[in-house]
Scaffold this motif. Structure first.
Motif, short mmCIF file in Angstrom:
data_model
loop_
_atom_site.label_atom_id
_atom_site.label_comp_id
_atom_site.label_asym_id
_atom_site.label_seq_id
_atom_site.Cartn_x
_atom_site.Cartn_y
_atom_site.Cartn_z
N ASP A 168 0.78 -1.35 -0.17
CA ASP A 168 0.02 0.03 -0.12
C ASP A 168 0.95 1.15 0.04
O ASP A 168 0.21 2.31 -0.22
CB ASP A 168 -1.06 -0.20 1.13
CG ASP A 168 -1.98 -1.16 1.20
OD1 ASP A 168 -2.53 -1.59 0.12
OD2 ASP A 168 -2.19 -1.62 2.28
N HIS A 169 1.99 0.99 0.28
CA HIS A 169 2.71 2.55 0.56
C HIS A 169 3.67 2.53 -0.57
O HIS A 169 3.89 1.75 -1.58
CB HIS A 169 3.85 2.44 1.73
CG HIS A 169 4.72 1.44 1.91
ND1 HIS A 169 5.78 1.42 0.99
CD2 HIS A 169 4.87 0.27 2.75
CE1 HIS A 169 6.53 0.15 1.34
NE2 HIS A 169 5.89 -0.42 2.57
N ARG A 170 4.39 4.01 -0.98
CA ARG A 170 5.28 3.97 -1.77
C ARG A 170 6.92 4.35 -1.47
O ARG A 170 7.66 4.86 -1.90
CB ARG A 170 5.08 5.33 -2.29
CG ARG A 170 3.59 5.56 -3.01
CD ARG A 170 3.76 5.33 -4.51
NE ARG A 170 2.40 5.22 -5.10
CZ ARG A 170 2.29 4.53 -6.05
NH1 ARG A 170 2.81 3.36 -6.32
NH2 ARG A 170 0.85 4.79 -6.54
N GLN A 190 13.14 0.34 2.26
CA GLN A 190 13.75 1.19 2.99
C GLN A 190 15.12 0.22 3.59
O GLN A 190 16.33 0.62 3.50
CB GLN A 190 13.21 1.69 4.48
CG GLN A 190 12.50 3.01 3.95
CD GLN A 190 11.93 3.56 5.37
OE1 GLN A 190 10.46 3.31 5.66
NE2 GLN A 190 12.51 4.17 6.14
N GLN A 191 14.78 -1.10 3.95
CA GLN A 191 15.76 -1.94 4.28
C GLN A 191 16.53 -2.43 3.03
O GLN A 191 17.91 -2.17 3.33
CB GLN A 191 15.24 -3.15 5.02
CG GLN A 191 14.58 -3.03 6.22
CD GLN A 191 13.71 -4.25 6.74
OE1 GLN A 191 14.30 -5.41 6.61
NE2 GLN A 191 12.80 -4.01 7.24
N LEU A 192 15.88 -2.52 2.12
CA LEU A 192 17.01 -2.82 0.83
C LEU A 192 17.46 -1.32 0.35
O LEU A 192 18.56 -1.93 0.13
CB LEU A 192 15.71 -3.00 -0.43
CG LEU A 192 16.29 -3.30 -1.79
CD1 LEU A 192 17.24 -4.35 -1.79
CD2 LEU A 192 15.33 -3.24 -2.90
N ALA A 193 17.23 -0.27 0.48
CA ALA A 193 18.04 1.01 0.32
C ALA A 193 19.10 0.93 1.23
O ALA A 193 20.12 1.11 0.79
CB ALA A 193 17.19 2.17 0.42
N ARG A 221 10.14 4.13 -7.44
CA ARG A 221 9.42 4.72 -8.78
C ARG A 221 10.05 3.81 -9.99
O ARG A 221 9.64 3.84 -10.87
CB ARG A 221 10.01 6.18 -8.75
CG ARG A 221 9.13 7.08 -8.06
CD ARG A 221 9.42 8.54 -8.36
NE ARG A 221 10.71 9.04 -8.26
CZ ARG A 221 10.94 9.40 -7.00
NH1 ARG A 221 10.23 9.77 -6.28
NH2 ARG A 221 12.24 9.77 -6.96
N MET A 222 11.25 3.10 -9.49
CA MET A 222 12.05 2.50 -10.58
C MET A 222 11.50 1.06 -10.57
O MET A 222 11.74 0.37 -11.62
CB MET A 222 13.36 2.30 -10.37
CG MET A 222 14.00 3.85 -10.70
SD MET A 222 15.91 3.56 -10.43
CE MET A 222 16.37 2.76 -11.89
#
Length: 199
Positions: A77-79, A108-111, A137-138
């Motif tokens: 559900d989130h972006r 965020q964890q992936l980032a 976005r990607m």
């Protein structure tokens, strides 16, 4: 001064962050090299990170559901970041007067795992939010999950769902039962603490 300081801080957040090209290569990870004998049997592996990449279709839905339930209930559900979760974590941290919760989503964890340090600073947290929004976005949600399941650390030198499944249970990630999936999903919070090999 306050406005100038705020603008400087916000501008400095993007300094040093990966560009679009780097984000396109987020899926490039170290993998184990398998050495086989003349009978096509595994002799040993050489690795920096013990990882075997697999597509999301080869990860048990049990593990996908367990990990989303534990790490990021509103993932679909989130972006990239979850305002409700961030607010809840902030309130907990204020009550405990320390950084007790982070409120990070799977994205965020992936980032963080791909580009940032594990430092618990406000600057790093903002950079994590910026990167998570860019990743969302990607990439599609299934692509993000696939990247995450191939990158996340499960303890005992095992990176990714396939290596963890083979290492702990001697089976492929698509064969995991509900109980096995729950165990692996629980490891992500603190692999050194919860790994079944820790005595």
């Amino acid at each position: 001064l306050a406005l100038g300081g705020s603008i400087w801080f916000l501008t400095s957040l993007t300094t040093g962050l990966p560009n679009v090209e780097a984000l396109r290569h987020i899926g490039e990870m170290d993998q184990a090299t398998a050495i086989l004998d003349d009978g096509d049997r595994l002799v040993f592996t050489i690795y920096k990170e013990q990882r075997i990449e697999v597509p999301l279709a080869e990860v048990s839905p049990n593990l996908v559901n367990a990990l989303v339930a534990i790490e990021d209930q509103r993932f679909y559900d989130h972006r990239g970041f979850d305002i409700v979760r961030i607010g809840s974590a902030a309130l907990t941290n204020i009550r405990r007067v320390r950084m007790a919760q982070g409120g990070s989503t799977i994205t965020q964890q992936l980032a963080r795992q791909s580009f940032l340090t594990p430092d618990k600073t406000l600057r790093r947290k903002f950079q994590e939010l910026i990167l998570a929004a860019r990743i969302e976005r990607m990439y599609t949600k299934p692509q993000i999950l696939e990247l995450y399941f191939n990158k996340v650390y499960f303890g005992d030198g095992l990176y990714g769902a396939e290596a963890a499944s083979r290492g702990y249970f001697g089976k492929h990630a698509f064969e995991l039962s509900v109980a096995e999936s729950a165990l692996l999903a629980g490891l992500v919070k603190s692999p050194p603490t919860y790994a079944p090999t820790v005595s």
